[in-house]
Write an enzyme that holds these catalytic residues in place. Structure first.
Site, short mmCIF file in Angstrom:
data_model
loop_
_atom_site.label_atom_id
_atom_site.label_comp_id
_atom_site.label_asym_id
_atom_site.label_seq_id
_atom_site.Cartn_x
_atom_site.Cartn_y
_atom_site.Cartn_z
N LYS A 66 -62.71 -58.86 -51.26
CA LYS A 66 -63.22 -58.65 -49.90
C LYS A 66 -64.70 -59.02 -49.83
CE LYS A 66 -61.66 -54.31 -49.74
NZ LYS A 66 -60.90 -54.19 -51.00
N THR A 67 -65.48 -58.54 -50.80
CA THR A 67 -66.91 -58.87 -50.83
C THR A 67 -67.11 -60.36 -51.04
OG1 THR A 67 -67.29 -56.70 -51.80
CG2 THR A 67 -69.12 -58.24 -51.89
N ASP A 111 -68.84 -52.46 -46.33
CA ASP A 111 -67.73 -52.11 -47.21
C ASP A 111 -67.33 -50.66 -46.91
OD1 ASP A 111 -65.87 -52.48 -49.13
OD2 ASP A 111 -67.24 -52.47 -50.84
N THR A 160 -60.24 -50.15 -48.04
CA THR A 160 -59.09 -50.02 -48.93
C THR A 160 -57.98 -49.23 -48.24
OG1 THR A 160 -60.24 -48.10 -49.80
CG2 THR A 160 -60.34 -50.10 -51.11
N ARG A 219 -60.76 -58.89 -60.19
CA ARG A 219 -61.86 -58.19 -60.85
C ARG A 219 -61.44 -57.69 -62.22
NH1 ARG A 219 -63.90 -53.34 -57.59
NH2 ARG A 219 -65.00 -54.88 -56.34
#
Ligand code: ADE
Length: 329
Positions: A66-67, A111, A160, A219
């Site tokens: 997302k980032t 976020d 999330t 990640r």
């Protein structure tokens, strides 16, 4: 380039080590084909019209990019990126400071947007809709509203927890994308790309093995790759083959399905303490000494995705697949 950072410490730690591996352009982004295509069209359309991109909301479990997408959007639009998070913006005044400093077309990334305090969220509505802020000064009989006009900007919100974004908030986003866990094929390509960037030599089967054990999450894939690299450099000659990969991942406590110590503890607790369920999330969190939010946002989604557990109205229950994974069937 970012001119202002307002991040809480958890995110800063998560960001460490990601920066060099992040794709900078949409064309370098691997996976999520639906999102990639729709975002590509939205970006081109906005560029063609010379307008900022519409506000965009990204849903999905942690670590799926997302980032990264927020960084890509700012790069593709040639605009600045300002990053923050829901819990870091405590008061409307904090948000006012950030928003009034934005240049036309800048990207404001928030976020964990579901964790914005309610008054701040309501303050954001008029900023998103009309690029205006209504700011109340003074109190009681002297209170008056001052209107501040902002330069048109793009809000990129990430969460999330799809269910926790309020309806009025969700309705103010023109673009809403859902990121899903990556299939091993895509994670393999991501691992090979990261290996090239980091100068790591790895065979195809090992890249695939790490991909299979990365819980569908880039990640985690990149983190495991770095642990295997350490192992290969210290206990081998630096080259990553399957033997090195398997030994290193075993040492890290990652099982063949990619489950780690917390995942396995959760499954075992369900069986040993709660007879396989149904069990409420609060009871599980208490027994495991974990935060409810961590279980819900980080641990459970992948176990649900793999079909190891299910959610029922009366709580979580382990499935036959889950029991078989523990070797109990
Ligand atoms: N690194 C992390 N996520 C990635 C992605 N989706 N594509 C390419 N590289 C990545």
């Amino acid at each position: 380039m970012p001119r202002l950072q307002l991040l809480d410490s958890k995110e800063q730690v998560e960001d460490l080590g990601q920066t060099g591996l992040r794709p900078a352009r949409l064309s370098d982004y691997i996976g999520q084909p639906g999102v990639k295509k729709r975002l590509g069209i939205a970006l081109k359309a906005a560029q063609k019209r010379g307008e900022p991109l519409e506000h965009l909301l990204l849903f999905g479990p942690p670590g799926l990019g997302k980032t990264t997408l927020a960084h890509i959007i700012s790069r593709e639009m040639g605009s600045n990126l300002v990053t923050s998070s829901g819990p870091a913006i405590e008061r409307s005044g904090d948000l006012m400071g950030i928003l009034t400093n934005l240049q036309e077309g800048d990207i404001m990334f928030i976020d964990e947007i579901h964790r914005l305090p309610r008054p701040v969220e309501e303050f954001l509505y008029s900023a998103m809709e009309d690029f205006q802020l209504d700011f109340v000064v003074d109190k009681g009989a002297f209170a008056k509203t001052i209107k501040v006009t902002l330069k048109p900007f793009t809000l990129v919100g990430a969460t999330t927890r799809a269910g926790l974004v309020s309806a009025p908030m969700r309705e103010r986003f023109g673009l809403v994308y859902h990121l899903d866990f990556y299939p091993p094929e895509d994670l393999t390509v991501i691992i090979q790309r990261s290996s090239r960037i980091l100068g790591i030599e790895i065979d195809a089967a090992s890249a695939r093995e790490i991909a299979e054990r990365a819980r569908g999450t880039p990640r985690i894939a990149n983190r495991l790759l770095k642990r295997v690299r350490d192992y290969a450099e210290v206990l081998g000659n630096g080259y990553i083959d399957q033997e090195i990969t398997q030994k290193s991942l075993h040492l890290e406590g990652i099982d063949p399905a990619g489950l780690d110590a917390i995942d396995l503890a959760l499954l075992r607790t369900m069986v040993q303490i709660y007879k396989g369920g149904p069990v409420g999330i609060d009871s599980l969190a208490a027994t495991l000494n974990e935060e409810v939010d961590t279980l819900q946002e980080v641990v459970e989604p992948y176990l649900l995705k793999r079909g190891f557990i299910i959610r029922t109205p009366s709580g979580r229950r382990i499935t036959e697949l889950g029991l078989a994974h523990l070797g109990l069937l």
